[in-house]
Design a protein around this motif. Structure first.
Motif, PDB file in Angstrom:
ATOM      1  N   ASP A 124      87.444  10.931  57.286  1.00  0.00           N
ATOM      2  CA  ASP A 124      87.163  10.206  58.533  1.00  0.00           C
ATOM      3  C   ASP A 124      86.537  11.168  59.537  1.00  0.00           C
ATOM      4  O   ASP A 124      87.117  12.208  59.864  1.00  0.00           O
ATOM      5  N   SER A 125      85.367  10.820  59.980  1.00  0.00           N
ATOM      6  CA  SER A 125      84.690  11.696  60.949  1.00  0.00           C
ATOM      7  C   SER A 125      84.695  11.094  62.352  1.00  0.00           C
ATOM      8  O   SER A 125      83.918  11.490  63.205  1.00  0.00           O
ATOM      9  N   ARG A 126      85.494  10.119  62.557  1.00  0.00           N
ATOM     10  CA  ARG A 126      85.574   9.331  63.793  1.00  0.00           C
ATOM     11  C   ARG A 126      84.441   8.308  63.857  1.00  0.00           C
ATOM     12  O   ARG A 126      84.670   7.172  64.220  1.00  0.00           O
ATOM     13  N   SER A 127      83.218   8.739  63.504  1.00  0.00           N
ATOM     14  CA  SER A 127      82.137   7.742  63.547  1.00  0.00           C
ATOM     15  C   SER A 127      82.149   6.869  62.293  1.00  0.00           C
ATOM     16  O   SER A 127      81.740   5.716  62.322  1.00  0.00           O
ATOM     17  N   ARG A 176      76.117  10.818  55.535  1.00  0.00           N
ATOM     18  CA  ARG A 176      76.662   9.458  55.664  1.00  0.00           C
ATOM     19  C   ARG A 176      77.700   9.359  56.778  1.00  0.00           C
ATOM     20  O   ARG A 176      77.765   8.366  57.487  1.00  0.00           O
ATOM     21  N   ILE A 177      78.535  10.409  56.892  1.00  0.00           N
ATOM     22  CA  ILE A 177      79.578  10.317  57.926  1.00  0.00           C
ATOM     23  C   ILE A 177      79.168  11.077  59.189  1.00  0.00           C
ATOM     24  O   ILE A 177      79.955  11.227  60.126  1.00  0.00           O
ATOM     25  N   ILE A 184      85.226  18.448  63.182  1.00  0.00           N
ATOM     26  CA  ILE A 184      86.575  18.235  62.632  1.00  0.00           C
ATOM     27  C   ILE A 184      86.607  16.868  61.950  1.00  0.00           C
ATOM     28  O   ILE A 184      86.093  15.885  62.484  1.00  0.00           O
ATOM     29  N   VAL A 185      87.199  16.835  60.761  1.00  0.00           N
ATOM     30  CA  VAL A 185      87.353  15.559  60.053  1.00  0.00           C
ATOM     31  C   VAL A 185      88.813  15.417  59.615  1.00  0.00           C
ATOM     32  O   VAL A 185      89.554  16.417  59.566  1.00  0.00           O
ATOM     33  N   THR A 186      89.199  14.206  59.279  1.00  0.00           N
ATOM     34  CA  THR A 186      90.553  13.969  58.789  1.00  0.00           C
ATOM     35  C   THR A 186      90.481  13.509  57.344  1.00  0.00           C
ATOM     36  O   THR A 186      89.701  12.609  57.010  1.00  0.00           O
ATOM     37  N   LEU A 187      91.279  14.153  56.498  1.00  0.00           N
ATOM     38  CA  LEU A 187      91.361  13.737  55.104  1.00  0.00           C
ATOM     39  C   LEU A 187      92.696  13.029  54.898  1.00  0.00           C
ATOM     40  O   LEU A 187      93.736  13.536  55.335  1.00  0.00           O
ATOM     41  N   SER A 188      92.647  11.858  54.282  1.00  0.00           N
ATOM     42  CA  SER A 188      93.874  11.086  54.059  1.00  0.00           C
ATOM     43  C   SER A 188      94.044  10.779  52.580  1.00  0.00           C
ATOM     44  O   SER A 188      93.081  10.402  51.906  1.00  0.00           O
ATOM     45  N   SER A 193      97.854  12.552  56.047  1.00  0.00           N
ATOM     46  CA  SER A 193      96.577  12.931  56.659  1.00  0.00           C
ATOM     47  C   SER A 193      96.627  14.364  57.142  1.00  0.00           C
ATOM     48  O   SER A 193      97.659  14.837  57.627  1.00  0.00           O
ATOM     49  N   GLN A 194      95.495  15.046  56.997  1.00  0.00           N
ATOM     50  CA  GLN A 194      95.389  16.427  57.502  1.00  0.00           C
ATOM     51  C   GLN A 194      94.028  16.612  58.132  1.00  0.00           C
ATOM     52  O   GLN A 194      93.041  16.041  57.661  1.00  0.00           O
ATOM     53  N   ARG A 195      93.989  17.428  59.163  1.00  0.00           N
ATOM     54  CA  ARG A 195      92.712  17.702  59.835  1.00  0.00           C
ATOM     55  C   ARG A 195      92.077  18.951  59.224  1.00  0.00           C
ATOM     56  O   ARG A 195      92.758  19.937  58.978  1.00  0.00           O
ATOM     57  N   PHE A 196      90.791  18.895  59.033  1.00  0.00           N
ATOM     58  CA  PHE A 196      90.037  20.030  58.478  1.00  0.00           C
ATOM     59  C   PHE A 196      88.808  20.288  59.338  1.00  0.00           C
ATOM     60  O   PHE A 196      88.273  19.362  59.963  1.00  0.00           O
TER      61      PHE A 196
END
Lengths: 414, 233
Positions: A124-127, A176-177, A184-188, A193-196
């Motif tokens: 998830d990149s927020r956008s 794409r994202i 910063i992106v979130t991996l779930s 979930s963790q932020r990377f």
């Protein structure tokens, strides 16, 4: 210069227009043969290089329980062996990657081994949110079995190395994202979930990889995927990738895990490339074949038109073998000049093609025509043209040698 | 005529009891009916007779360009009728020179190159020696100023003289000529015949000539008349 060769040259000049047409056909046939082979095998080699640099030559995966002794399987015929293989029980993944790595490193052909923990995650990149494939690796280990270092197109490996929560992301997925290094992106995964932080973007050239792959540190992957032990597979690099199937068989017998060579993994695409290469060779060979038919025609006409001269040559001491050699020399001149000029033209066309801008994004990505410089293409083209032209000149030569001087000179037949 | 036991005594080229049929089935014709013949060095021999009497057939058999149905041909006493193709080819190159009615030259070559061709095949002289000899021979037939002219740029009479020079290229002891003047006008016929006659006497060559021209035949040292495949006594 032999007398027969001199006469052959005179005969060649007698039919210079027809011979020039034949020669042009041979030159272009050889040149296009080389060009198409350079181009199709160029893309094939590029694909293979990319695959080897990304996924390695061998992949050691699931463990199996042996139902019968391996030596017994070797003694069975193909059908029985397959039956035993299908009865074999596989246990997914690798339970003890360190022990297995140690065993694999014992093989003298092995250059590097890296364990990989793989799993599905949402990024998830927020956008935008996309599905991706997490690849947990030890960076130094992974660099010994891949060309990741040269695949980085933005950011850097140093950033990734220094940052335990850093990740490397495939270029298409990043696009794409809509992320770039430093974002910063979130991996779930499985409700966790963790932020990377994005340390870099990589481009392998293989579209299917670049649109899903996310590389993270092995420990981060273990935490995210909630798998504290084991691995999905070991990626192995070897000194001679062409020997991968044989090494895989040996390794499989020793480590009791399935080992897949790159040739098996990419069989579909490799078969497509091979079929393309053969079909283009056959298509282009028709140019040579048509030219040789023209040459056969020209020489057959020459034998008819030069019957009297041949009879006269025979009357003052030229043997049947001399007459045959005159016509074979004609073929020889066409073979030598046609293949020499054809190879030069082919090399020139190949060089020209390699500079043609061509953007391909699909099974692999490139911005220009990919060619493979390989002497075997030139040898194959020369052999094809030589065989066809030799056959085209052999039969008229034989016919010319059968001319009986007495019958021709007298204009009678006994 | 000498009999078989005389072979090799004073003749260079001989034949004994030569028989030849031409054609097949109902078209089969008995062309030669047991012909004996001897060619002697330094002599001109004319074989005359009506069309179809077998004189050209005899000449081509003597020249190893055809094979007899029976009988024997000797070159310097060596039997050649049943020799293999390579032996016959080699005999043509070493012992025989041919002049044909249609003076066939290789059109892509110059006069000198045409004359050099049999020498090239024999491969006994170097390039300059072959050229020198070709020029000498062309000079002898009166074409010393046309050595570098393409065969196609020569007149019919000139081409026939080049053919005579070519026939002499390897200094053969026998020169076989089939209607050598048949395609030439009277003036050129005389030139060609005088040349053959002169070369025969000067170089001790046995010239065997088939001709329809009675005047030329009468100027030969020996005249042999043929009828229905046999020599008239």
């Amino acid at each position: 210069m032999s007398t027969n060769f001199q006469i052959a040259l005179r005969f060649l000049l007698f039919k210079k227009r027809a011979m020039l047409m034949t020669l042009s056909g041979i030159i272009f046939g050889v040149a296009f043969f080389i060009l198409t082979q350079a181009q199709t095998s160029g893309f094939e080699q590029f694909f293979i290089r990319t695959i080897l640099g990304t996924d390695g030559a061998l992949r050691v995966t699931d463990r199996f329980q042996k139902p019968v002794d391996y030596k017994t399987i070797k003694m069975l015929d193909e059908e029985e062996a397959l039956q035993v293989e299908t009865q074999r029980k596989y246990i997914e993944g690798i339970d003890y990657p360190n022990t297995l790595k140690q065993a694999v490193r014992e093989f003298p052909e092995v250059k590097g081994v890296a364990e990989v923990l793989r799993g599905q995650a949402e990024i998830d990149s927020r956008s935008r949110t996309q599905d991706g494939q997490i690849f947990g690796v030890n960076l130094n280990e992974f660099l010994s079995v891949s060309t990741l270092g040269s695949q980085i197109i933005a950011g850097s490996l140093e950033n990734f190395e220094k940052s335990p929560q850093g990740l490397l992301i495939g270029s298409t997925l990043a696009l794409r994202i809509n992320v770039k290094p430093g974002d910063i992106v979130t991996l779930s995964c499985k409700g966790k979930s963790q932020r990377f932080s994005i340390s870099g973007l990589f481009e392998t050239g293989v579209g299917d990889i670049d649109k899903v792959r996310i590389i993270v540190h092995l420990n981060a992957a273990r935490s995210l995927l909630q798998r504290p032990f084991g691995a999905n597979y070991l990626q192995v690099s070897i000194d001679d990738p062409d020997r991968a199937p044989a090494i895989a068989e040996r390794m499989k017998a020793v480590v009791q895990h399935d080992v897949s060579p790159w040739q098996r993994r990419e069989k579909v695409w490799l078969d497509v490339f091979r079929a393309l290469r053969f079909s283009s060779a056959i298509t282009v060979s028709t140019i040579i074949l048509v030219s040789a038919l023209g040459m056969f025609n020209t020489l057959a006409m020459l034998v008819i038109e030069k019957t009297k001269e041949i009879a006269i040559l025979r009357s003052f001491g030229f043997s049947k073998a001399d007459v045959t050699s005159i016509f074979l020399w004609l073929g020889g001149v066409v073979i030598v000049s046609g293949t020499t000029l054809g190879c030069l033209t082919g090399a020139l066309l190949t060089w020209g093609a390699s500079n043609i801008p061509l953007r391909i994004r699909g099974i692999f990505s490139t911005d220009h025509f990919v060619v493979n410089w390989d002497s075997s293409h030139y040898i194959a083209a020369v052999i094809t043209a030589s065989v066809v032209v030799f056959i085209a000149s052999y039969f008229p030569a034989r016919r010319a040698a059968r001319i009986e001087p007495g019958e021709i000179i007298r204009g009678t037949s006994s | 005529m000498s009999n078989e036991t005389d072979i090799g005594k004073d003749s260079i080229l001989s034949c004994r009891k030569l028989v030849r049929f031409l054609g097949k089935d109902e078209n089969r014709t008995h062309v030669l009916r047991g012909v004996d013949f001897d060619a002697h060095a330094g002599k001109t021999h004319a074989i005359v007779g009506p069309s179809g009497c077998g004189k050209s057939s005899l000449l081509y058999l003597l020249g190893m360009l055809d094979r007899p149905d029976s009988g024997e041909i000797y070159i310097r006493g060596t039997p050649m009728a049943r020799a293999n193709d390579n032996e016959r080819t080699s005999a043509r190159n070493e012992h025989l020179g041919f002049v044909f009615q249609f003076h066939v030259l290789l059109p892509e070559l110059t006069a000198a190159e045409n004359v050099m061709m049999p020498m090239r095949k024999r491969d006994q002289l170097g390039e300059s020696a072959m050229r020198k000899r070709a020029i000498e021979l062309l000079d002898a037939v009166g074409l010393g100023d046309k050595v570098n002219r393409l065969a196609t740029h020569l007149s019919g009479g000139e081409q026939q003289r080049v053919a005579i020079a070519r026939a002499l290229a390897n200094e053969p002891p026998v020169l076989l000529a089939d209607e050598p003047t048949g395609n030439l006008d009277a003036r050129n016929s005389n030139i060609a015949f005088d040349l053959l006659s002169k070369l025969s006497h000067e170089r001790s060559i046995a010239v065997v000539m088939v001709t329809h021209n009675p005047e030329l035949a009468s100027r030969c040292d020996r005249v042999l008349r043929m009828l229905d495949g046999e020599f008239l006594k």
